[in-house]
Design a protein around this motif. Structure first.
Motif, mmCIF file in Angstrom:
data_model
loop_
_atom_site.group_PDB
_atom_site.id
_atom_site.type_symbol
_atom_site.label_atom_id
_atom_site.label_comp_id
_atom_site.label_asym_id
_atom_site.label_seq_id
_atom_site.Cartn_x
_atom_site.Cartn_y
_atom_site.Cartn_z
ATOM 1 N N SER A 325 -4.627 18.800 -18.331
ATOM 2 C CA SER A 325 -3.221 19.319 -18.099
ATOM 3 C C SER A 325 -2.704 19.373 -19.242
ATOM 4 C CB SER A 325 -2.454 18.337 -17.286
ATOM 5 O OG SER A 325 -1.078 18.528 -17.205
ATOM 6 N N GLN A 326 -1.975 20.764 -19.592
ATOM 7 C CA GLN A 326 -1.472 21.140 -20.983
ATOM 8 C C GLN A 326 0.127 21.429 -20.607
ATOM 9 O OE1 GLN A 326 -3.965 24.397 -21.750
ATOM 10 N NE2 GLN A 326 -5.531 23.046 -23.024
ATOM 11 N N ASN A 327 0.893 20.716 -21.533
ATOM 12 C CA ASN A 327 2.350 20.884 -21.553
ATOM 13 C C ASN A 327 3.080 20.913 -20.005
ATOM 14 O OD1 ASN A 327 2.306 21.427 -24.115
ATOM 15 N ND2 ASN A 327 1.201 23.520 -23.657
ATOM 16 N N ALA A 328 2.679 20.324 -19.229
ATOM 17 C CA ALA A 328 3.411 19.983 -18.031
ATOM 18 C C ALA A 328 4.529 19.266 -17.957
ATOM 19 C CB ALA A 328 2.324 19.183 -17.136
ATOM 20 N N VAL A 329 5.366 19.107 -16.990
ATOM 21 C CA VAL A 329 6.787 18.257 -17.007
ATOM 22 C C VAL A 329 6.094 16.922 -16.577
ATOM 23 C CG1 VAL A 329 8.875 17.782 -15.949
ATOM 24 C CG2 VAL A 329 8.091 20.084 -15.994
ATOM 25 N N TYR A 330 5.252 16.942 -15.591
ATOM 26 C CA TYR A 330 4.383 15.644 -15.595
ATOM 27 C C TYR A 330 2.992 16.044 -15.254
ATOM 28 C CZ TYR A 330 9.116 14.484 -13.877
ATOM 29 O OH TYR A 330 10.365 14.333 -13.713
ATOM 30 N N ALA A 331 2.200 15.296 -16.009
ATOM 31 C CA ALA A 331 0.639 15.870 -15.895
ATOM 32 C C ALA A 331 0.268 15.020 -14.734
ATOM 33 C CB ALA A 331 -0.093 15.087 -16.918
ATOM 34 N N ILE A 332 0.515 14.037 -14.177
ATOM 35 C CA ILE A 332 0.083 13.489 -12.628
ATOM 36 C C ILE A 332 1.189 12.901 -11.809
ATOM 37 C CG2 ILE A 332 -1.434 12.106 -11.598
ATOM 38 C CD1 ILE A 332 -1.832 12.186 -15.385
ATOM 39 N N MET A 333 1.400 13.325 -10.794
ATOM 40 C CA MET A 333 2.216 13.108 -10.020
ATOM 41 C C MET A 333 1.812 12.240 -8.639
ATOM 42 S SD MET A 333 5.564 15.287 -10.022
ATOM 43 C CE MET A 333 5.018 16.656 -8.893
ATOM 44 N N PHE A 334 2.285 10.912 -8.253
ATOM 45 C CA PHE A 334 1.946 10.249 -6.972
ATOM 46 C C PHE A 334 3.227 10.337 -6.032
ATOM 47 C CE2 PHE A 334 -1.074 8.655 -9.970
ATOM 48 C CZ PHE A 334 -2.228 8.492 -9.321
ATOM 49 N N TYR A 335 3.236 10.741 -5.049
ATOM 50 C CA TYR A 335 4.399 10.762 -3.937
ATOM 51 C C TYR A 335 4.166 10.973 -2.630
ATOM 52 C CZ TYR A 335 4.340 15.956 -4.807
ATOM 53 O OH TYR A 335 4.355 17.369 -4.699
ATOM 54 N N ASP A 336 5.082 10.741 -1.698
ATOM 55 C CA ASP A 336 5.017 10.750 -0.328
ATOM 56 C C ASP A 336 6.183 11.479 0.280
ATOM 57 O OD1 ASP A 336 3.674 10.225 1.899
ATOM 58 O OD2 ASP A 336 4.020 8.105 2.114
ATOM 59 N N THR A 337 5.846 12.126 1.419
ATOM 60 C CA THR A 337 7.001 12.879 2.092
ATOM 61 C C THR A 337 6.858 12.541 3.478
ATOM 62 O OG1 THR A 337 5.865 14.911 2.592
ATOM 63 C CG2 THR A 337 6.374 14.581 0.220
ATOM 64 N N SER A 338 7.607 13.184 4.249
ATOM 65 C CA SER A 338 7.764 12.875 5.651
ATOM 66 C C SER A 338 6.498 13.649 6.487
ATOM 67 C CB SER A 338 9.131 13.416 6.169
ATOM 68 O OG SER A 338 9.210 14.904 6.003
ATOM 69 N N GLU A 339 5.867 14.502 5.677
ATOM 70 C CA GLU A 339 4.671 14.874 6.161
ATOM 71 C C GLU A 339 3.604 14.086 6.592
ATOM 72 O OE1 GLU A 339 2.995 18.353 4.025
ATOM 73 O OE2 GLU A 339 4.933 19.135 3.560
ATOM 74 N N ASP A 340 2.905 14.507 7.619
ATOM 75 C CA ASP A 340 1.408 13.841 7.759
ATOM 76 C C ASP A 340 1.856 12.419 8.244
ATOM 77 O OD1 ASP A 340 -1.122 13.579 8.271
ATOM 78 O OD2 ASP A 340 -1.863 13.154 6.252
ATOM 79 N N GLY A 341 2.723 12.083 9.105
ATOM 80 C CA GLY A 341 3.086 11.024 9.625
ATOM 81 C C GLY A 341 3.836 9.957 8.913
ATOM 82 N N GLY A 342 4.525 10.604 7.870
ATOM 83 C CA GLY A 342 5.641 9.688 7.167
ATOM 84 C C GLY A 342 5.012 8.620 6.202
ATOM 85 N N ALA A 343 5.811 7.713 6.050
ATOM 86 C CA ALA A 343 5.687 6.940 4.905
ATOM 87 C C ALA A 343 4.327 5.530 5.456
ATOM 88 C CB ALA A 343 6.695 5.665 4.529
ATOM 89 N N GLN A 344 3.372 6.056 4.362
ATOM 90 C CA GLN A 344 2.190 4.947 4.686
ATOM 91 C C GLN A 344 1.670 4.580 3.280
ATOM 92 O OE1 GLN A 344 -0.868 6.068 7.466
ATOM 93 N NE2 GLN A 344 0.556 7.858 8.104
ATOM 94 N N TYR A 345 1.120 5.533 2.281
ATOM 95 C CA TYR A 345 1.024 5.304 1.053
ATOM 96 C C TYR A 345 1.034 6.767 0.264
ATOM 97 C CZ TYR A 345 -3.804 6.432 3.217
ATOM 98 O OH TYR A 345 -4.825 6.899 3.883
ATOM 99 N N ALA A 346 1.054 6.998 -0.796
ATOM 100 C CA ALA A 346 1.154 8.016 -1.648
ATOM 101 C C ALA A 346 -0.357 8.646 -1.943
ATOM 102 C CB ALA A 346 2.045 7.780 -2.794
ATOM 103 N N GLY A 347 -1.124 7.787 -2.254
ATOM 104 C CA GLY A 347 -2.443 7.921 -2.631
ATOM 105 C C GLY A 347 -3.207 6.887 -3.270
ATOM 106 N N LYS A 348 -4.386 6.609 -2.879
ATOM 107 C CA LYS A 348 -5.281 5.276 -3.307
ATOM 108 C C LYS A 348 -6.623 5.817 -3.658
ATOM 109 C CE LYS A 348 -5.675 3.531 1.283
ATOM 110 N NZ LYS A 348 -5.322 2.390 2.117
#
Length: 594
Positions: A325-348
Motif C-alpha cells: 500500500s502506497q500513500n493511502a489515508v489508511y493502509a489497513i482498515m478494520f470496521y463493521d457496518t449494519s450489512e450482513d447481520g449487523g454487529a458481530q465482529y469486524a474481522g478476525k
C-alpha cells in the motif's frame, strides 16, 4: 461385406465430431443471405445470434468492423464442450486480431473502423449482449457503449470474453444503475481476457459464481460531473468461490464524489486468488474483503496506490501476501457496518505477510469507528514493513489479540490515538515480537525480543527496503509463523535464522528472473500455461519439488520428463491456475500458471 464394414468404421470414427461452418456479418450484408461468405454476409449480429440462424456448435461467425448501432443481441443458441460457437470481430480480414489500443488518457475513443461497435445511444436502457443461460460461447473483439448493461450473462457457463472495450453504462441520475460486464448470478467457469470498462455507474465488471478467470481486465472511472450516482461504485466485484484474477487493474481518476470500491470480494467468497492486481486512487479501500462469508482468500503481489486494504463486516481467515500500500489515508482498515447481520465482529484471523505499507497520510492501521460496535481480533502481521505515517494505530474500535511478528516499523510519527471519530476511548491490544522499531516519533512498545536499531535499508528514499550486510534484522526473527518465502520468493531462512522484515537477506537475484544468480537453473516460459521447462546446464539436476503459495506440496500433480541431461519438461496440466514455487536443491522460484 468389406464395404459395409468400412462404412461402419467411418460412421463410428465421425460420430463424435461436429460440423464446423464459418459465417459472416457486415454492414453491407442482408439477413436473407446465406451468411457463408463475405459477399453473402448477414447484416445484423442479432440475427446471427438468434435461433433463426443456422449457427450451431463448432461454428464461427466473423463480424466485420463497423457501427452496428443500437442492436440488442440475444444469444439463443449454446455451443458444446469442444465445440464452442465463436463470434469474432475483425478489421479487414477475418481472424486479423484487431487492436483498438485503448489506453486511459491517451486513446479513449471508440473506432468503428477497427472493431465492430454496438452503440445503444441511450445509456439508461437496454443490454448490448445478452447471454443468459448460454454455454460455450466465445466473444472476441467488440466495442460497446451507451447501454444500461454492456454484457449480461446470468446462469451462464464456459464463456470466453476477450478484447472487449465498453464505456458509458447506466443512468447517471439513478441511485444504483449500470454495469459494464455482469456474469451471474449462478454463473461458472467463464474466462475474461483483456476486457476494459470505462464509466459504468454501478459496477464495472461484476462476477457472481464460481471458478471464473480474469486476466488483464481493467476498469476506470472519471465521471465527477454527476455526483455519487455517476461515479463508479464497484470497479471489479467478486461474489463466489475459486475465482482467479491475474494482472487486473482498476483506477478511480481524481477526487470523484463516490469513494469507490476497487477490487471487492463480498457476500459468500471463499478460496479466491487475486494475483498481481493493482488498485489506484480509491478514497480508502483499494482491495476490500467484505462480509462474514469472505474467507480463505489469497491476495498476492497486489498493489494499492493511494489507497489500502479494507477488512470489514466479519471477513476472516484471509491471507494478504507480498502486497503493498502506497500513500493511502489508511493502509489497513478494520470496521463493521449494519450489512450482513449487523454487529458481530469486524474481522478476525486474517494474516498479512511480507507486506509493505508505505507513507500512510493518517493512520497505518485503523480500527475504524463505523455503524456497528464490534471487535477486530486475532489478526496477524508477520514479516511486514510499516514505513512512514502520522499514526501507527487509530483505535476507535475494540481490538483484541492482534499481533506483529518479525516486522519493521520505521519513520512513523505517533504510536496511537483513540476517541478520534467517536467519543469512547478504546485501548490498543496488540502484541509485538521479534520486531524492530526505528526512527519513530515514539518509544518502542513493550514486547518480546524487540530491536530499536537502524535496519540498514539499501535505499529507503527510493523505496528499496532490502537489508544491507550487517543489518541487525538479519537472522533476528522467529521461525514460528514466518512465511516460507520472502517478498521476492526467496526461501526462508537464507542464513542461520529468519530475518526481520519482508526481505530475506540474500546475495542471489529475485525470483522474477528466469536465471538463478549463478546461471545454473532456468525456468521458461514464465508465466506458462500447461508446460514448463527447467534447464540446468552446469550441474547435475537436483530433485524438483512443487509447492503452492501456502507451502503445500503439489509435486505429485506434476508429470516430469527428462528430455536430456540438462532439461526437464514439467507438465502442469494437473494444477489449477495460480502461483507456485519450484524448488530444486537450494534453488526456489515463483512461477505462474495461467
Amino acid at each position: 461385406m468389406k464395404t459395409g464394414w468400412i462404412l461402419f468404421c467411418i460412421l463410428i470414427a465421425t460420430s463424435g465430431t461436429v460440423a464446423q461452418t464459418t459465417y459472416y456479418v457486415s454492414l453491407q450484408g442482408d439477413d436473407s443471405h446465406s451468411g457463408l461468405s463475405e459477399a453473402q454476409a448477414w447484416r445484423t449480429i442479432s440475427y446471427a445470434a438468434s435461433s433463426e440462424s443456422p449457427v450451431g456448435p463448432g461454428d464461427t461467425v466473423y463480424i466485420k468492423a463497423g457501427d452496428y448501432g443500437d442492436e440488442y443481441v440475444v444469444f439463443e443458441t449454446s455451443g458444446a464442450p469442444g465445440a464452442p460457437i465463436v463470434f469474432e470481430g475483425y478489421r479487414e480480414t477475418p481472424g486479423d486480431q484487431p487492436d483498438l489500443n485503448w489506453a486511459y488518457g491517451i486513446n479513449m475513443e471508440t473506432d468503428a473502423s477497427v472493431m465492430p461497435l454496438l452503440d445503444g445511444a441511450d445509456r439508461t436502457t437496454g443490454t448490448a449482449l445478452d447471454m443468459e443461460e448460454r454455454q460455450y460461447l466465445e466473444i472476441r473483439n467488440f466495442q460497446i457503449k451507451n447501454y444500461e448493461v454492456g454484457i449480461y450473462a446470468p446462469y451462464a457457463h464456459h464463456l470466453l470474453l476477450e478484447n472487449i472495450i465498453g464505456m458509458y453504462f447506466g443512468d447517471q441520475t439513478a441511485e444504483y444503475d449500470g454495469r459494464g460486464i455482469a456474469l451471474g448470478p449462478s454463473a461458472s467457469h467463464n474466462d475474461l481476457f483483456n476486457c476494459t470498462i470505462y464509466n459504468a455507474c454501478a459496477e464495472g465488471i461484476s462476477i457472481e459464481g464460481n471458478k471464473h478467470y480474469l486476466q488483464n481486465c481493467k476498469a476506470y472511472s472519471d465521471d465527477y460531473q454527476h455526483g455519487d450516482e455517476g461515479a463508479m461504485d464497484y470497479y471489479i466485484h467478486i461474489a463466489g468461490n475459486e475465482n482467479t484474477l491475474v494482472g487486473c487493474y482498476v483506477e478511480r481518476v481524481g477526487d470523484l464524489p463516490h469513494v469507490g470500491h476497487g477490487i471487492d470480494l463480498k457476500t459468500d467468497c471463499e478460496n479466491n486468488l487475486l494475483l498481481n492486481c493493482i488498485s489506484k486512487g480509491m478514497k480508502y479501500d483499494g482491495f476490500e474483503l467484505r462480509h462474514r462469508g469472505v474467507k480463505y482468500n489469497i491476495l498476492e503481489s497486489c498493489i494499492a496506490i493511494g489507497c489500502g486494504y479494507g477488512i470489514r463486516d466479519g471477513a476472516s481467515f484471509n491471507q494478504i501476501k507480498n502486497c503493498k500500500s502506497q500513500n493511502a489515508v489508511y493502509a489497513i482498515m478494520f470496521y463493521d457496518t449494519s450489512e450482513d447481520g449487523g454487529a458481530q465482529y469486524a474481522g478476525k484471523h486474517n494474516v498479512f505477510e511480507n507486506c509493505i505499507f508505505e507513507n500512510a497520510t493518517d493512520a497505518v492501521i485503523n480500527f475504524l469507528a463505523y455503524e456497528e460496535v464490534s471487535p477486530a481480533d486475532s489478526n496477524t502481521f508477520v514479516n511486514c514493513l510499516f514505513y512512514g505515517g502520522d499514526y501507527l494505530f487509530n483505535c476507535d474500535r475494540e481490538n483484541n489479540d492482534n499481533a506483529m511478528i518479525n516486522c519493521i516499523v520505521a519513520n512513523v510519527d505517533n504510536y496511537y490515538r483513540t476517541a478520534y471519530d467517536q467519543d469512547e476511548e478504546y485501548p490498543l491490544n496488540f502484541s509485538f515480537a521479534y520486531s524492530d522499531f526505528w526512527d519513530n516519533g515514539f518509544s518502542a512498545p513493550t514486547g518480546t525480543n524487540l530491536l530499536t536499531s537502524d535496519p540498514q535499508f539499501a535505499d529507503a528514499d527510493n523505496h528499496d527496503y532490502h537489508l544491507q550486510p550487517g543489518s541487525p534484522c538479519i537472522d533476528a526473527g522467529t521461525s514460528e509463523g514466518a512465511p516460507l518465502f520472502d517478498f521476492e520468493g526467496h526461501e526462508r531462512p537464507q542464513g542461520n535464522g529468519i530475518d526481520i522484515g519482508p526481505y530475506e537477506y540474500t546475495t542471489s537475484s529475485g525470483v522474477f528472473d528466469e536465471h538463478a544468480a549463478d546461471g545454473s537453473i532456468r525456468l521458461y516460459p514464465n508465466p506458462c500455461t500447461e508446460v514448463l521447462f527447467a534447464a540446468c546446464p552446469n550441474v547435475e539436476f537436483p530433485a524438483i519439488e512443487v509447492f503452492d503459495v501456502l507451502g503445500r506440496r503439489y509435486t505429485s500433480y506434476v508429470h516430469k520428463t527428462q528430455l536430456d541431461k540438462t532439461t526437464i519438461r514439467l507438465d502442469l496440466s494437473g494444477l489449477k491456475r495460480g502461483a507456485y514455487i519450484i524448488k530444486a536443491g537450494g534453488f526456489a522460484r515463483r512461477i505462474y500458471k495461467w
